[in-house]
Motif scaffolding. Structure first.
Motif, PDB file in Angstrom:
ATOM      1  N   ARG A   1       0.685  -1.229  -0.074  1.00 45.57           N
ATOM      2  CA  ARG A   1      -0.008  -0.082   0.079  1.00 45.57           C
ATOM      3  C   ARG A   1       0.790   1.253  -0.038  1.00 45.57           C
ATOM      4  N   ILE A   2       0.452   2.159  -0.760  1.00 48.29           N
ATOM      5  CA  ILE A   2       1.395   3.417  -0.871  1.00 48.29           C
ATOM      6  C   ILE A   2       1.277   4.095   0.497  1.00 48.29           C
ATOM      7  N   CYS A   3       0.496   4.197   1.564  1.00 42.96           N
ATOM      8  CA  CYS A   3       0.545   4.593   2.500  1.00 42.96           C
ATOM      9  C   CYS A   3       1.489   4.169   3.815  1.00 42.96           C
ATOM     10  N   LEU A   4       1.639   2.855   3.538  1.00 43.35           N
ATOM     11  CA  LEU A   4       2.535   1.955   4.309  1.00 43.35           C
ATOM     12  C   LEU A   4       3.905   2.265   3.712  1.00 43.35           C
ATOM     13  N   ASP A   5       4.098   2.541   2.224  1.00 42.10           N
ATOM     14  CA  ASP A   5       5.582   2.805   1.929  1.00 42.10           C
ATOM     15  C   ASP A   5       5.897   4.109   2.371  1.00 42.10           C
ATOM     16  N   PHE A   6       4.906   5.129   2.408  1.00 35.90           N
ATOM     17  CA  PHE A   6       4.901   6.385   2.971  1.00 35.90           C
ATOM     18  C   PHE A   6       5.541   6.410   4.337  1.00 35.90           C
ATOM     19  N   MET A   7       4.911   5.698   5.222  1.00 36.75           N
ATOM     20  CA  MET A   7       5.401   5.244   6.459  1.00 36.75           C
ATOM     21  C   MET A   7       6.677   5.206   6.848  1.00 36.75           C
ATOM     22  N   ARG A   8       7.159   4.283   5.732  1.00 34.76           N
ATOM     23  CA  ARG A   8       8.609   3.714   6.181  1.00 34.76           C
ATOM     24  C   ARG A   8       9.762   4.831   5.773  1.00 34.76           C
ATOM     25  N   THR A   9       9.297   6.029   5.270  1.00 32.75           N
ATOM     26  CA  THR A   9      10.166   7.164   5.158  1.00 32.75           C
ATOM     27  C   THR A   9      10.511   7.571   6.741  1.00 32.75           C
ATOM     28  N   LEU A  10      10.019   7.182   7.809  1.00 29.72           N
ATOM     29  CA  LEU A  10      10.724   7.293   9.012  1.00 29.72           C
ATOM     30  C   LEU A  10      11.153   5.951   9.234  1.00 29.72           C
ATOM     31  N   ARG A  11      12.580   5.856   8.787  1.00 31.53           N
ATOM     32  CA  ARG A  11      12.962   4.365   9.187  1.00 31.53           C
ATOM     33  C   ARG A  11      13.432   4.131  10.585  1.00 31.53           C
ATOM     34  N   LEU A  12      13.248   2.820  10.844  1.00 32.19           N
ATOM     35  CA  LEU A  12      13.299   2.330  12.190  1.00 32.19           C
ATOM     36  C   LEU A  12      12.423   3.096  13.538  1.00 32.19           C
ATOM     37  N   ARG A  13      11.247   3.448  12.898  1.00 35.77           N
ATOM     38  CA  ARG A  13      10.214   4.111  13.878  1.00 35.77           C
ATOM     39  C   ARG A  13      10.350   3.180  15.306  1.00 35.77           C
TER      40      ARG A  13
ATOM     41  N   ALA B   1      16.428   5.919  15.046  1.00 35.20           N
ATOM     42  CA  ALA B   1      15.254   6.208  13.888  1.00 35.20           C
ATOM     43  C   ALA B   1      15.838   7.181  13.151  1.00 35.20           C
ATOM     44  N   ALA B   2      15.619   7.195  11.733  1.00 40.48           N
ATOM     45  CA  ALA B   2      16.289   8.308  10.787  1.00 40.48           C
ATOM     46  C   ALA B   2      15.028   8.946   9.997  1.00 40.48           C
ATOM     47  N   GLU B   3      15.050  10.058   9.728  1.00 41.54           N
ATOM     48  CA  GLU B   3      14.149  10.659   8.997  1.00 41.54           C
ATOM     49  C   GLU B   3      14.629  10.614   7.420  1.00 41.54           C
ATOM     50  N   GLU B   4      14.113  10.014   6.616  1.00 43.34           N
ATOM     51  CA  GLU B   4      14.397  10.005   5.172  1.00 43.34           C
ATOM     52  C   GLU B   4      14.045  11.196   4.356  1.00 43.34           C
ATOM     53  N   LEU B   5      12.865  11.612   4.814  1.00 45.50           N
ATOM     54  CA  LEU B   5      12.333  12.800   4.182  1.00 45.50           C
ATOM     55  C   LEU B   5      13.003  14.230   4.739  1.00 45.50           C
ATOM     56  N   ASP B   6      14.206  14.220   4.780  1.00 46.88           N
ATOM     57  CA  ASP B   6      14.911  15.373   5.472  1.00 46.88           C
ATOM     58  C   ASP B   6      15.025  16.520   4.906  1.00 46.88           C
ATOM     59  N   THR B   7      14.682  16.793   3.606  1.00 42.73           N
ATOM     60  CA  THR B   7      14.629  17.964   2.974  1.00 42.73           C
ATOM     61  C   THR B   7      13.601  17.871   1.813  1.00 42.73           C
ATOM     62  N   PRO B   8      13.457  18.905   1.372  1.00 44.54           N
ATOM     63  CA  PRO B   8      12.315  18.985   0.054  1.00 44.54           C
ATOM     64  C   PRO B   8      12.762  18.150  -0.848  1.00 44.54           C
ATOM     65  N   GLU B   9      14.167  18.224  -1.220  1.00 43.25           N
ATOM     66  CA  GLU B   9      14.774  17.210  -2.413  1.00 43.25           C
ATOM     67  C   GLU B   9      14.266  15.791  -2.273  1.00 43.25           C
TER      68      GLU B   9
END
Length: 201
Positions: free
Chosen positions: A18-30, A35-43
């Motif tokens: 599911r796309i919503c679960l893929d998006f949740m994964r962008t906070l890795r090791l929640r 735990a790491a933020e993958e969406l750390d910049t607009p780029e």
């Protein structure tokens, strides 16, 4: 003889179902140490939409503002709050009011539009490529939280993963977000435990 180019390694994880679960994964090791933020910049948000969005190759996805990045992160955390509540005793009604309102607002926006090209191929387009994908994510989360498919949402059994996925296996006993990563690592760990000498005999 010229060698074929090696395809680039995907930057972001996908394959949750599911796309919503893929998006949740962008906070890795929640919820885990490291735990790491993958969406750390607009780029980075642009890169995620390019990789996992529905748009055809070559679609120009503008780099958003910091405010848009923050809104996307808020939607992601609202998705997590909703699905956590929905999987609990209270069901989706247990989603906090602020997160529910945020998802409803995001879901009300325009999503990617299907476009049939002259070759008979269905593609997708949007005036606001990032906003449309975030709207799609919010709608997907609302749908998943209120559907029977929620019973198939699992947390990966990998001790250093924590990613959620939709178990689409027939028996419903899948344990790993991916056999190529966490599943394979678990097999190696089991083998080493059973074969401390490193031999197969």
């Amino acid at each position: 003889m010229a060698l074929s180019p090696v395809p680039p390694v995907p930057r972001f994880r996908s394959g949750s179902g599911r796309i919503c679960l893929d998006f949740m994964r962008t906070l890795r090791l929640r919820g885990l140490d490291g735990a790491a933020e993958e969406l750390d910049t607009p780029e980075a948000l642009t890169a995620w939409v390019v990789q996992l969005g529905p748009y055809p190759d070559g679609t120009v996805v503008p780099v958003p503002s910091e405010a848009v990045l923050h809104q996307a992160q808020e939607v992601r955390e609202a998705v997590h709050a909703l699905l956590t509540a929905a999987r609990g005793d209270s069901g989706p009604a247990g989603c906090p009011a602020h997160e529910r309102a945020l998802l409803n607002e995001a879901a009300a926006r325009a999503t990617p539009m299907p476009v049939l090209d002259e070759h008979g191929t269905l593609t997708y387009a949007a005036a606001d490529p990032i906003g449309a994908v975030v709207a799609d994510i919010a709608r997907d989360a609302l749908t998943l939280a209120t559907s029977p498919a929620l019973e198939r949402v699992r947390a990966c059994s990998g001790p250093t993963c924590a990613a959620w996925f939709l178990d689409m296996s027939r028996p419903g006993t899948r344990r790993w977000c991916s056999m190529d990563t966490c599943g394979n690592q678990a097999k190696k760990t089991t083998w080493r435990t059973r074969n401390p000498s490193g031999t197969t005999a």
